[in-house]
Design an enzyme around this catalytic site. Sequence first.
Site, PDB file in Angstrom:
ATOM      1  N   GLY A  12       0.831  -1.210   0.000  1.00  0.00           N
ATOM      2  CA  GLY A  12       0.000   0.000   0.000  1.00  0.00           C
ATOM      3  C   GLY A  12       0.860   1.252   0.000  1.00  0.00           C
ATOM      4  O   GLY A  12       0.479   2.294   0.521  1.00  0.00           O
ATOM      5  N   VAL A  17      -0.761   6.876   3.735  1.00  0.00           N
ATOM      6  CA  VAL A  17       0.293   6.674   4.742  1.00  0.00           C
ATOM      7  C   VAL A  17       1.608   6.283   4.072  1.00  0.00           C
ATOM      8  O   VAL A  17       2.685   6.728   4.473  1.00  0.00           O
ATOM      9  CB  VAL A  17      -0.144   5.624   5.794  1.00  0.00           C
ATOM     10  CG1 VAL A  17       0.941   5.451   6.862  1.00  0.00           C
ATOM     11  CG2 VAL A  17      -1.462   6.035   6.446  1.00  0.00           C
ATOM     12  N   TYR A 140     -14.981  -4.852   7.653  1.00  0.00           N
ATOM     13  CA  TYR A 140     -13.627  -4.291   7.721  1.00  0.00           C
ATOM     14  C   TYR A 140     -13.056  -4.463   9.130  1.00  0.00           C
ATOM     15  O   TYR A 140     -11.906  -4.877   9.304  1.00  0.00           O
ATOM     16  CB  TYR A 140     -13.690  -2.806   7.349  1.00  0.00           C
ATOM     17  CG  TYR A 140     -12.375  -2.080   7.415  1.00  0.00           C
ATOM     18  CD1 TYR A 140     -11.449  -2.194   6.382  1.00  0.00           C
ATOM     19  CD2 TYR A 140     -12.056  -1.270   8.500  1.00  0.00           C
ATOM     20  CE1 TYR A 140     -10.240  -1.518   6.434  1.00  0.00           C
ATOM     21  CE2 TYR A 140     -10.847  -0.592   8.564  1.00  0.00           C
ATOM     22  CZ  TYR A 140      -9.941  -0.724   7.525  1.00  0.00           C
ATOM     23  OH  TYR A 140      -8.741  -0.055   7.583  1.00  0.00           O
ATOM     24  N   PRO A 167      -4.076   3.519  14.273  1.00  0.00           N
ATOM     25  CA  PRO A 167      -4.147   4.972  14.167  1.00  0.00           C
ATOM     26  C   PRO A 167      -5.585   5.465  14.339  1.00  0.00           C
ATOM     27  O   PRO A 167      -6.543   4.740  14.058  1.00  0.00           O
ATOM     28  CB  PRO A 167      -3.672   5.266  12.738  1.00  0.00           C
ATOM     29  CG  PRO A 167      -3.404   3.950  12.094  1.00  0.00           C
ATOM     30  CD  PRO A 167      -3.966   2.881  12.962  1.00  0.00           C
ATOM     31  N   ASN A 169      -8.220   8.648  13.001  1.00  0.00           N
ATOM     32  CA  ASN A 169      -8.516   9.070  11.622  1.00  0.00           C
ATOM     33  C   ASN A 169      -7.319   9.812  11.012  1.00  0.00           C
ATOM     34  O   ASN A 169      -6.858  10.803  11.563  1.00  0.00           O
ATOM     35  CB  ASN A 169      -9.721  10.009  11.597  1.00  0.00           C
ATOM     36  CG  ASN A 169     -11.010   9.298  11.954  1.00  0.00           C
ATOM     37  OD1 ASN A 169     -11.093   8.620  12.973  1.00  0.00           O
ATOM     38  ND2 ASN A 169     -12.016   9.435  11.118  1.00  0.00           N
ATOM     39  N   HIS A 183     -12.735   9.162   3.387  1.00  0.00           N
ATOM     40  CA  HIS A 183     -13.158   9.358   4.761  1.00  0.00           C
ATOM     41  C   HIS A 183     -13.587  10.817   4.935  1.00  0.00           C
ATOM     42  O   HIS A 183     -13.625  11.579   3.984  1.00  0.00           O
ATOM     43  CB  HIS A 183     -12.039   8.946   5.726  1.00  0.00           C
ATOM     44  CG  HIS A 183     -11.799   7.476   5.737  1.00  0.00           C
ATOM     45  ND1 HIS A 183     -10.785   6.882   5.028  1.00  0.00           N
ATOM     46  CD2 HIS A 183     -12.480   6.471   6.339  1.00  0.00           C
ATOM     47  CE1 HIS A 183     -10.840   5.551   5.213  1.00  0.00           C
ATOM     48  NE2 HIS A 183     -11.854   5.276   5.999  1.00  0.00           N
ATOM     49  N   ASP A 278     -24.990   9.822  11.173  1.00  0.00           N
ATOM     50  CA  ASP A 278     -23.777  10.366  11.792  1.00  0.00           C
ATOM     51  C   ASP A 278     -22.666   9.325  11.939  1.00  0.00           C
ATOM     52  O   ASP A 278     -21.502   9.678  12.099  1.00  0.00           O
ATOM     53  CB  ASP A 278     -24.104  10.892  13.198  1.00  0.00           C
ATOM     54  CG  ASP A 278     -24.434  12.378  13.205  1.00  0.00           C
ATOM     55  OD1 ASP A 278     -24.037  13.077  12.250  1.00  0.00           O
ATOM     56  OD2 ASP A 278     -25.081  12.830  14.160  1.00  0.00           O
TER      57      ASP A 278
END
Length: 322
Positions: A12, A17, A140, A167, A169, A183, A278
């Site tokens: 990734g 990141v 997930y 981590p 957000n 996100h 929410d």
Amino acid sequence: MADEEKIILVTGGSGLVGKAIQTVIKKDNLPNEKWIFISSKDADLCDKKSTENLFEKHKPTHVIHLAAMVGGLFHNMTHNLDFLRKNLHMNDNVLQTAHEYDVVKVVSCLSTCIFPDKTSYPIDETMVHNGPPHPSNYGYSYSKRLIDVQNKGYYDQHGRLYTSVIPCNVFGPHDNFHPSASHVIPGLMRKLYNILKDGNTEDKVFTVLGTGKPLRQFIYSLDLAKLFVWVLREYDSVEPIILSVDESQEVTIAQAAEALAKAFDFKGKIAFDTLSADGQYKKTASNAKLRKFLPDFQFTPFEQAIKETVDWYKENYDIARN
């Protein structure tokens, strides 16, 4: 292993990141470290043979495992099975192949969304498995929890030092701004950018889904990258460690929207679509364990990090993941 060459494979490596780690490593590379950043173009980690070919090619001694199928709240809610299966395959292939290739250390990336939905706050590393996760993203969440279970298995059966970080957000340059995958911060950033395309006037309305009241801890990707490198080099435990800003740095979604409006110099009004979901009200995480190791670590102030990310987005809009 201290003086021997470390070959560090980052899965990734082209994501949020991964790109941040690349930036940090340019300033802080040790002579005995060789970093290899790979993306989905280099291997299909859902396929064992493809994963083995990748390890055979690079022969890593260390792995940072960032690759995952990820998405925003609404995409998660409708694709839980996909998130579960793809991440299970990917994680099992990476960990098992790392073991078969005698990789010394693997650091996998989890998420605070793996914690139980019904819990007390702040959450800490001991509470990961204390109840089911929020129903919106259980696929997930369970796939990520199982990395922690597997790490303990590799340690108990084979003495492997495979660990994980959790981590809060993350946001920053090179984020995923696509509507189905973004996100909260990149999603809002893209929305506001699009509103401003045909002028910045007082009659414009920036509509945020939900009430704006949920609380979140946001970590700047470059801060997280520094902590990832520290974990790889210094943190020697199988138990997961939360990488989060301090509890005092928690902000509401409304405050995040206001920070974005300020960074864009938005002249219009912010409105809240209170009929939209929410998600979790809060997921406050304790970074007390991290602070025991790094009491003086300085996190980038939220508004500064937002401004740097907005500036990057405006300058790199054509190459950003939109």
